[in-house]
Design a protein around this motif. Sequence first.
Motif, PDB file in Angstrom:
ATOM      1  N   UNK A  74       0.896  -1.222  -0.192  1.00  6.96           N
ATOM      2  CA  UNK A  74       0.333  -0.008  -0.294  1.00  6.96           C
ATOM      3  C   UNK A  74       0.790   1.447   0.206  1.00  6.96           C
ATOM      4  N   UNK A  75       0.981   1.786  -0.720  1.00  9.04           N
ATOM      5  CA  UNK A  75       1.840   3.113  -0.695  1.00  9.04           C
ATOM      6  C   UNK A  75       0.826   4.404  -1.423  1.00  9.04           C
ATOM      7  N   UNK A  76       0.641   5.809  -0.571  1.00  8.09           N
ATOM      8  CA  UNK A  76       0.602   6.836  -0.327  1.00  8.09           C
ATOM      9  C   UNK A  76       0.632   7.986  -1.951  1.00  8.09           C
ATOM     10  N   UNK A  77       0.039   7.820  -2.775  1.00  8.45           N
ATOM     11  CA  UNK A  77       0.652   9.284  -4.148  1.00  8.45           C
ATOM     12  C   UNK A  77       0.553   9.914  -3.181  1.00  8.45           C
ATOM     13  N   UNK A  78       1.491  11.376  -3.380  1.00 10.30           N
ATOM     14  CA  UNK A  78       1.830  12.237  -3.136  1.00 10.30           C
ATOM     15  C   UNK A  78       2.446  13.216  -4.286  1.00 10.30           C
ATOM     16  N   UNK A  79       1.073  13.909  -5.590  1.00  8.74           N
ATOM     17  CA  UNK A  79       1.488  14.984  -6.495  1.00  8.74           C
ATOM     18  C   UNK A  79       1.565  16.249  -6.397  1.00  8.74           C
ATOM     19  N   UNK A  80       2.658  16.612  -6.058  1.00  8.85           N
ATOM     20  CA  UNK A  80       3.277  18.240  -6.019  1.00  8.85           C
ATOM     21  C   UNK A  80       3.275  18.288  -7.359  1.00  8.85           C
ATOM     22  N   UNK A  81       2.533  17.928  -8.380  1.00  9.14           N
ATOM     23  CA  UNK A  81       2.399  18.296  -9.747  1.00  9.14           C
ATOM     24  C   UNK A  81       1.218  18.608 -10.072  1.00  9.14           C
ATOM     25  N   UNK A  82       0.495  19.016  -9.959  1.00  8.33           N
ATOM     26  CA  UNK A  82      -1.492  19.488 -10.094  1.00  8.33           C
ATOM     27  C   UNK A  82      -2.101  18.724 -10.839  1.00  8.33           C
ATOM     28  N   UNK A  83      -1.715  19.412 -11.892  1.00  8.96           N
ATOM     29  CA  UNK A  83      -1.670  18.668 -13.961  1.00  8.96           C
ATOM     30  C   UNK A  83      -2.333  17.135 -12.891  1.00  8.96           C
ATOM     31  N   UNK A  84      -2.299  16.359 -12.447  1.00  8.22           N
ATOM     32  CA  UNK A  84      -2.508  15.010 -11.959  1.00  8.22           C
ATOM     33  C   UNK A  84      -3.533  15.203 -10.972  1.00  8.22           C
ATOM     34  N   UNK A  85      -4.410  15.829 -10.710  1.00  7.85           N
ATOM     35  CA  UNK A  85      -5.309  15.881  -9.776  1.00  7.85           C
ATOM     36  C   UNK A  85      -6.187  15.633 -10.580  1.00  7.85           C
ATOM     37  N   UNK A  86      -6.611  15.530 -11.272  1.00 11.23           N
ATOM     38  CA  UNK A  86      -8.326  14.626 -11.562  1.00 11.23           C
ATOM     39  C   UNK A  86      -8.385  13.216 -12.156  1.00 11.23           C
ATOM     40  N   UNK A  87      -6.607  12.738 -12.519  1.00 14.69           N
ATOM     41  CA  UNK A  87      -6.928  11.242 -12.686  1.00 14.69           C
ATOM     42  C   UNK A  87      -6.656  10.805 -11.345  1.00 14.69           C
ATOM     43  N   UNK A  88      -6.123  11.122 -10.614  1.00  9.64           N
ATOM     44  CA  UNK A  88      -5.969  10.999  -9.690  1.00  9.64           C
ATOM     45  C   UNK A  88      -7.385  10.337  -8.677  1.00  9.64           C
ATOM     46  N   UNK A  99      10.061   6.685  -4.193  1.00  6.72           N
ATOM     47  CA  UNK A  99       9.353   6.374  -3.029  1.00  6.72           C
ATOM     48  C   UNK A  99      10.268   6.537  -1.463  1.00  6.72           C
ATOM     49  N   UNK A 100       9.237   7.556  -0.469  1.00  5.65           N
ATOM     50  CA  UNK A 100       9.527   8.299   0.770  1.00  5.65           C
ATOM     51  C   UNK A 100       9.075   6.926   1.828  1.00  5.65           C
ATOM     52  N   UNK A 101       9.885   6.946   2.883  1.00  8.68           N
ATOM     53  CA  UNK A 101       9.521   5.708   3.668  1.00  8.68           C
ATOM     54  C   UNK A 101       9.090   7.317   5.054  1.00  8.68           C
ATOM     55  N   UNK A 102       7.910   6.346   5.345  1.00  9.63           N
ATOM     56  CA  UNK A 102       7.264   7.902   6.659  1.00  9.63           C
ATOM     57  C   UNK A 102       7.029   7.060   7.671  1.00  9.63           C
ATOM     58  N   UNK A 103       7.972   6.953   8.082  1.00 12.60           N
ATOM     59  CA  UNK A 103       7.354   6.444   9.428  1.00 12.60           C
ATOM     60  C   UNK A 103       6.808   4.772   9.084  1.00 12.60           C
ATOM     61  N   UNK A 104       5.269   4.527  10.160  1.00 12.08           N
ATOM     62  CA  UNK A 104       5.041   3.480   9.588  1.00 12.08           C
ATOM     63  C   UNK A 104       4.214   3.289   7.931  1.00 12.08           C
ATOM     64  N   UNK A 105       4.625   3.801   7.166  1.00 10.87           N
ATOM     65  CA  UNK A 105       4.252   4.275   5.450  1.00 10.87           C
ATOM     66  C   UNK A 105       4.662   4.860   5.043  1.00 10.87           C
ATOM     67  N   UNK A 106       4.442   4.509   3.841  1.00 13.55           N
ATOM     68  CA  UNK A 106       5.201   4.421   2.231  1.00 13.55           C
ATOM     69  C   UNK A 106       4.434   5.137   1.348  1.00 13.55           C
ATOM     70  N   UNK A 107       5.368   6.438   0.587  1.00 16.90           N
ATOM     71  CA  UNK A 107       4.679   7.223  -0.273  1.00 16.90           C
ATOM     72  C   UNK A 107       5.427   7.037  -1.932  1.00 16.90           C
ATOM     73  N   UNK A 108       5.346   7.725  -2.329  1.00 19.06           N
ATOM     74  CA  UNK A 108       5.192   8.157  -3.633  1.00 19.06           C
ATOM     75  C   UNK A 108       5.181   9.222  -4.321  1.00 19.06           C
ATOM     76  N   UNK A 109       6.528  10.165  -3.884  1.00 15.89           N
ATOM     77  CA  UNK A 109       6.220  11.546  -4.122  1.00 15.89           C
ATOM     78  C   UNK A 109       6.458  12.016  -5.950  1.00 15.89           C
TER      79      UNK A 109
END
Length: 302
Positions: free
Chosen positions: A252-266, A278-288
């Motif tokens: 399970x990954x949290x997707x975090x997009x700092x590119x606003x063009x993908x908001x509706x796609x997400x 890939x970022x490890x944020x304590x006990x969670x994984x994020x894809x930035x």
Amino acid sequence: MGRDYFLDKDIIKDKNDNLYVVITNYNPPGYVFAYLKYVYTGEGLWKGYERVFKKYGVKNLIKIKQNFEYEPCYGSTFPVLKISEIKNHFKPEDKIKEIIHKPANKLEETVINMLAEMEVNLPLDKIGVTGSLLAGISHENSDVDLVIYGKKYAEDFVNTFRGFEEDKDWIIETSENYSLPIEVVKTIYSKKTRGKYKGVKYSFLFVDDHPWKYNEKVCIEVNPIKAIGENVSDYRALFYPSISTLYSQGKTFNIVSYEGIYSLALYYSKKIEAFGMLMKCEDELEIVIGDKKIGGYIRPIM
């Protein structure tokens, strides 16, 4: 009394009269996360201002000559402005009230006409105007940038508004700015958020109407990653940064997009390919998405 905190899409003028755009609902003590967009030279098209952030995208943002600070809790570098350097704080919700009360030019009249034709029931206090109109430096060919506040109204809007005319220029410019194939850009484009109204280009942007808590977790950079899987989203995908959940190969990954063009796609896509850091944020994984080293992208899979 108006709010005394900063929200995404607010505009700030510093003591040198430079104009910045706020990019988050959370800010560290003493700073605001904001990028420099306009500098006053006396010769610019925007009533003497020149646009220094000419092409969107994180890779273009980091080229701007302004102060950037590394935030160890987020494991990333952000453009910042010190609170002590702020001269004026412009709020989108104040500008829309001003325009409706007494439009000052044809562009402001266009805003009123657009709102009347949208066929979306939005309370006035959930709408704002940002961009050059908010800053008071627009010209006759400026775009209209409107803000929709709150999770309920953001979702009501994207599920009701059909859009006006297609903005083919945006598709081409986005392809060039982000080095994406035209066909990929077409899959993330929607007239709901980018288009033309009687020849005037418009954008609709979505902002949570509450400030967020700063520094909720500590993130550590791992490595670039590409993942394909089921995308589960809610209203958070519409805000900035866009957030959704990706289930891929048992993880399970949290997707975090700092590119606003993908908001509706997400927000709409049930299956996606995500490439980012890939970022490890304590006990969670994020894809930035929008990491300054690798960029990244979201590709809807039909």
